[in-house]
Design a protein around this motif. Structure first.
Motif, PDB file in Angstrom:
ATOM      1  N   ARG A 104       0.835  -1.210   0.000  1.00 48.94           N
ATOM      2  CA  ARG A 104       0.000   0.000   0.000  1.00 48.94           C
ATOM      3  C   ARG A 104       0.863   1.250   0.000  1.00 48.94           C
ATOM      4  O   ARG A 104       0.559   2.228  -0.687  1.00 48.94           O
ATOM      5  CB  ARG A 104      -0.943   0.003   1.206  1.00 48.94           C
ATOM      6  CG  ARG A 104      -2.252  -0.665   0.936  1.00 48.94           C
ATOM      7  CD  ARG A 104      -3.267  -0.380   2.016  1.00 48.94           C
ATOM      8  NE  ARG A 104      -2.883  -0.912   3.302  1.00 48.94           N
ATOM      9  CZ  ARG A 104      -3.100  -2.150   3.710  1.00 48.94           C
ATOM     10  NH1 ARG A 104      -3.693  -2.994   2.903  1.00 48.94           N
ATOM     11  NH2 ARG A 104      -2.725  -2.538   4.904  1.00 48.94           N
ATOM     12  N   THR A 130     -14.093   6.702   6.097  1.00 54.52           N
ATOM     13  CA  THR A 130     -13.524   5.396   6.425  1.00 54.52           C
ATOM     14  C   THR A 130     -13.682   4.373   5.303  1.00 54.52           C
ATOM     15  O   THR A 130     -13.246   3.232   5.451  1.00 54.52           O
ATOM     16  CB  THR A 130     -14.189   4.825   7.690  1.00 54.52           C
ATOM     17  OG1 THR A 130     -15.592   4.759   7.470  1.00 54.52           O
ATOM     18  CG2 THR A 130     -13.891   5.700   8.897  1.00 54.52           C
ATOM     19  N   ARG A 131     -14.295   4.762   4.204  1.00 50.36           N
ATOM     20  CA  ARG A 131     -14.567   3.830   3.101  1.00 50.36           C
ATOM     21  C   ARG A 131     -13.270   3.395   2.418  1.00 50.36           C
ATOM     22  O   ARG A 131     -12.352   4.174   2.224  1.00 50.36           O
ATOM     23  CB  ARG A 131     -15.479   4.504   2.079  1.00 50.36           C
ATOM     24  CG  ARG A 131     -15.925   3.682   0.897  1.00 50.36           C
ATOM     25  CD  ARG A 131     -16.853   2.549   1.251  1.00 50.36           C
ATOM     26  NE  ARG A 131     -17.890   2.957   2.146  1.00 50.36           N
ATOM     27  CZ  ARG A 131     -19.179   3.023   1.838  1.00 50.36           C
ATOM     28  NH1 ARG A 131     -19.591   2.688   0.655  1.00 50.36           N
ATOM     29  NH2 ARG A 131     -20.065   3.403   2.731  1.00 50.36           N
ATOM     30  N   ARG A 132     -13.228   2.147   2.040  1.00 56.23           N
ATOM     31  CA  ARG A 132     -12.099   1.611   1.280  1.00 56.23           C
ATOM     32  C   ARG A 132     -12.477   1.572  -0.196  1.00 56.23           C
ATOM     33  O   ARG A 132     -13.661   1.571  -0.546  1.00 56.23           O
ATOM     34  CB  ARG A 132     -11.727   0.220   1.787  1.00 56.23           C
ATOM     35  CG  ARG A 132     -11.234   0.278   3.223  1.00 56.23           C
ATOM     36  CD  ARG A 132     -10.813  -1.080   3.733  1.00 56.23           C
ATOM     37  NE  ARG A 132     -10.512  -1.028   5.159  1.00 56.23           N
ATOM     38  CZ  ARG A 132      -9.341  -0.689   5.670  1.00 56.23           C
ATOM     39  NH1 ARG A 132      -8.356  -0.341   4.867  1.00 56.23           N
ATOM     40  NH2 ARG A 132      -9.147  -0.668   6.968  1.00 56.23           N
ATOM     41  N   ARG A 165      -8.272  -2.741  -0.528  1.00 60.05           N
ATOM     42  CA  ARG A 165      -8.211  -2.493   0.909  1.00 60.05           C
ATOM     43  C   ARG A 165      -7.573  -1.162   1.278  1.00 60.05           C
ATOM     44  O   ARG A 165      -7.372  -0.870   2.453  1.00 60.05           O
ATOM     45  CB  ARG A 165      -7.477  -3.641   1.593  1.00 60.05           C
ATOM     46  CG  ARG A 165      -8.273  -4.919   1.466  1.00 60.05           C
ATOM     47  CD  ARG A 165      -7.638  -6.029   2.207  1.00 60.05           C
ATOM     48  NE  ARG A 165      -8.458  -7.229   2.053  1.00 60.05           N
ATOM     49  CZ  ARG A 165      -8.238  -8.339   2.688  1.00 60.05           C
ATOM     50  NH1 ARG A 165      -7.232  -8.424   3.533  1.00 60.05           N
ATOM     51  NH2 ARG A 165      -9.014  -9.371   2.497  1.00 60.05           N
ATOM     52  N   THR A 166      -7.254  -0.355   0.274  1.00 57.43           N
ATOM     53  CA  THR A 166      -6.701   0.974   0.523  1.00 57.43           C
ATOM     54  C   THR A 166      -7.846   1.940   0.776  1.00 57.43           C
ATOM     55  O   THR A 166      -8.864   1.913   0.085  1.00 57.43           O
ATOM     56  CB  THR A 166      -5.876   1.446  -0.692  1.00 57.43           C
ATOM     57  OG1 THR A 166      -4.839   0.488  -0.939  1.00 57.43           O
ATOM     58  CG2 THR A 166      -5.259   2.805  -0.454  1.00 57.43           C
ATOM     59  N   LYS A 167      -7.677   2.812   1.753  1.00 50.51           N
ATOM     60  CA  LYS A 167      -8.735   3.779   2.061  1.00 50.51           C
ATOM     61  C   LYS A 167      -8.794   4.851   0.975  1.00 50.51           C
ATOM     62  O   LYS A 167      -7.771   5.273   0.439  1.00 50.51           O
ATOM     63  CB  LYS A 167      -8.487   4.422   3.417  1.00 50.51           C
ATOM     64  CG  LYS A 167      -8.697   3.432   4.545  1.00 50.51           C
ATOM     65  CD  LYS A 167      -8.853   4.131   5.857  1.00 50.51           C
ATOM     66  CE  LYS A 167      -9.174   3.086   6.909  1.00 50.51           C
ATOM     67  NZ  LYS A 167      -9.677   3.653   8.120  1.00 50.51           N
TER      68      LYS A 167
END
Length: 103
Positions: free
Chosen positions: A25, A84-86, A54-56
């Motif tokens: 990441r 907070t969404r990925r 899975r990165t924000k």
């Protein structure tokens, strides 16, 4: 709910896996910052790449040159995307709106 009992080897494997994911990441965001990758390409690869999924979204936006914390927060509010969404949790219309805003 109790945590499962793991062996030291299992903990070491999990730690190595988590470390590799964080490094990947970090490399992804560094590539965006330096211009080696653009957000459009990253968003297009989100369906197949677990690291990108899975990165924000906040981290992705802040990695774009010229966008800091305040602009990223405002952009997320305008697009109605939680902070907070990925990336993997974005719907098609949210992904397109984000892409339009970043290009």
């Amino acid at each position: 709910m109790a945590f499962p009992v793991t062996t030291p080897e299992q903990r070491a494997q999990a730690l190595a896996k988590a470390t590799a994911a964080r490094k990947a990441r970090s490399t992804l965001l560094s590539d965006i910052r330096t211009g080696r990758r653009d957000p459009a390409t990253v968003l297009a690869q989100a369906d197949t790449d677990e690291i990108i999924k899975r990165t924000k979204v906040t981290a992705l936006i802040r990695a774009v040159p010229g966008i800091g914390t305040v602009k990223a927060t405002r952009l997320l509010e305008q697009l109605s995307i939680p902070a907070t969404r990925r990336i993997g949790g974005l719907g098609p219309s949210q992904r397109q709106a984000l892409l339009d805003a970043l290009t």
